[in-house]
Design an enzyme around this catalytic site. Structure first.
Site, short mmCIF file in Angstrom:
data_model
loop_
_atom_site.label_atom_id
_atom_site.label_comp_id
_atom_site.label_asym_id
_atom_site.label_seq_id
_atom_site.Cartn_x
_atom_site.Cartn_y
_atom_site.Cartn_z
N CYS A 1 -3.57 4.00 9.44
CA CYS A 1 -2.35 3.34 9.93
C CYS A 1 -1.66 4.13 11.03
CB CYS A 1 -1.39 3.10 8.77
SG CYS A 1 -2.05 2.07 7.45
N CYS B 1 -0.87 8.14 7.39
CA CYS B 1 -2.23 7.94 6.92
C CYS B 1 -3.14 7.63 8.11
CB CYS B 1 -2.27 6.82 5.90
SG CYS B 1 -1.46 7.22 4.32
N CYS C 1 0.84 -1.19 0.00
CA CYS C 1 0.00 0.00 0.00
C CYS C 1 0.88 1.25 0.00
CB CYS C 1 -0.92 -0.01 1.21
SG CYS C 1 -2.17 1.32 1.21
N CYS C 2 1.89 1.27 0.86
CA CYS C 2 2.82 2.41 0.90
C CYS C 2 3.57 2.54 -0.42
CB CYS C 2 3.81 2.24 2.04
SG CYS C 2 3.14 2.51 3.69
N CYS D 1 7.55 3.86 6.05
CA CYS D 1 6.78 3.68 4.82
C CYS D 1 7.67 3.26 3.67
CB CYS D 1 6.04 4.97 4.46
SG CYS D 1 7.11 6.37 4.06
#
Length: 305
Positions: free
Chosen positions: A276, A273, A190-191, A299
């Site tokens: 998270c 985010c 995702c990162c 990240c």
């Protein structure tokens, strides 16, 4: 089934008529191409197979300062020069480091910010030292509203408009393509998709960028030089606050009335985010609130691999 944005559909080449053939009398007589969404593994494989210009993850090999005009190449002589510069700046103030960076690399000097206290401190300094420095934020679509609000605060206070850099897909599109929120199952990817890919594009064409990391924040950052070659993004990375502590940062924020994210007053020392990030408990490390439940503290923007 929809096709992932910016991806090539898988087509059976035998089904595609030659440009030299006469068009068929009826569309119904021509087999329809088979279209489907490529998996991440297929995307990486196809990109790597395309040639030596991309790596295994589909990131261009020629990026950052190597893609600049003129390009800046990490020759042995240049890397030795950066090392000498870094050593000479070890005792310099952040303001002196930023002035050196602007004098040395502008107009191809930029800054990425997540609007953290360190980033806001650097923006405050740049507003006086080099206010023309382009500054950007990686807008993942998952940031806190309090974080996004700081963009307007910076514009009003300093006259600096921070640019948003976006991923290829919206949050809704991204989650639809991945069967739901990817941060719940694979936060590393995702990162990578929402941050690292975006920074690779944003960093292309610049010679140097400023980061707001401190050496005392984590093991990954403990050995960060003041000035060095960023192999991942292939440009010069300058960390003016490397030698500063959290106390140093907040002392200047208080003294100069520098704006900051109000979430810091609610137990969030490090903010990423929304999904998270959580408040930290008494005695926890300042980055303990990031990616809870995963063996992950970065990240990937500031790690070597």
């Amino acid at each position: 089934m929809p096709i992932r944005l910016n991806e090539t559909a898988v087509v059976n080449p035998t089904d595609v008529p030659s440009e030299f053939e006469s068009p068929p009398a009826s569309d119904e007589s021509v087999p329809k191409p088979s279209l489907r969404v490529l998996t991440p593994a297929e995307i990486a494989h196809n990109a790597a197979a395309a040639g030596p210009d991309v790596d295994a993850q589909g990131i261009p090999m020629k990026r950052g300062a190597l893609a600049a005009d003129p390009p800046l190449n990490p020759t042995d002589e240049f890397l030795a020069e950066l090392k000498r510069d870094s050593e000479s700046l070890e005792s310099a103030t952040p303001q002196e480091i930023l002035k050196w960076a602007a004098d040395r690399f502008a107009p191809k000097f930029t800054m990425a910010t997540a609007f953290g206290p360190e980033g806001m401190t650097i923006i405050h300094m740049l507003a006086t030292i080099a206010p023309e420095t382009p500054i950007f934020n990686l807008e993942t679509g998952y940031q806190f509203q309090e974080t996004l609000d700081l963009r307007e605060t910076v514009k009003q206070r300093y006259g600096i408009e921070v640019q948003y850099k976006y991923p290829d897909t919206t949050v809704e599109e991204f989650e639809a393509l991945n069967g739901g929120p990817l941060y719940q199952t694979d936060p590393n990817r995702c990162c990578f998709e929402r941050k690292l890919r975006v920074l690779h594009r944003a960093a292309s064409g610049w010679h140097a960028w400023a980061s707001a990391i401190r050496r005392d924040q984590s093991e990954d950052r403990a050995k960060a030089p003041i000035v060095g070659w960023d192999k991942k993004f292939q440009l010069v990375k300058i960390s003016p606050l490397a030698n500063w502590t959290k106390k140093d940062v907040w002392s200047l924020i208080t003294k100069e009335n520098i704006p900051y994210n109000p979430l810091h007053d609610q137990g969030y020392p490090s903010i990423g985010c929304q999904a998270c990030t959580r408040p930290v408990q008494i005695g926890e490390d300042e980055r303990a609130g990031r990616w809870t439940g995963f063996q992950k503290t970065e990240c990937g923007l500031h790690t070597a691999d």
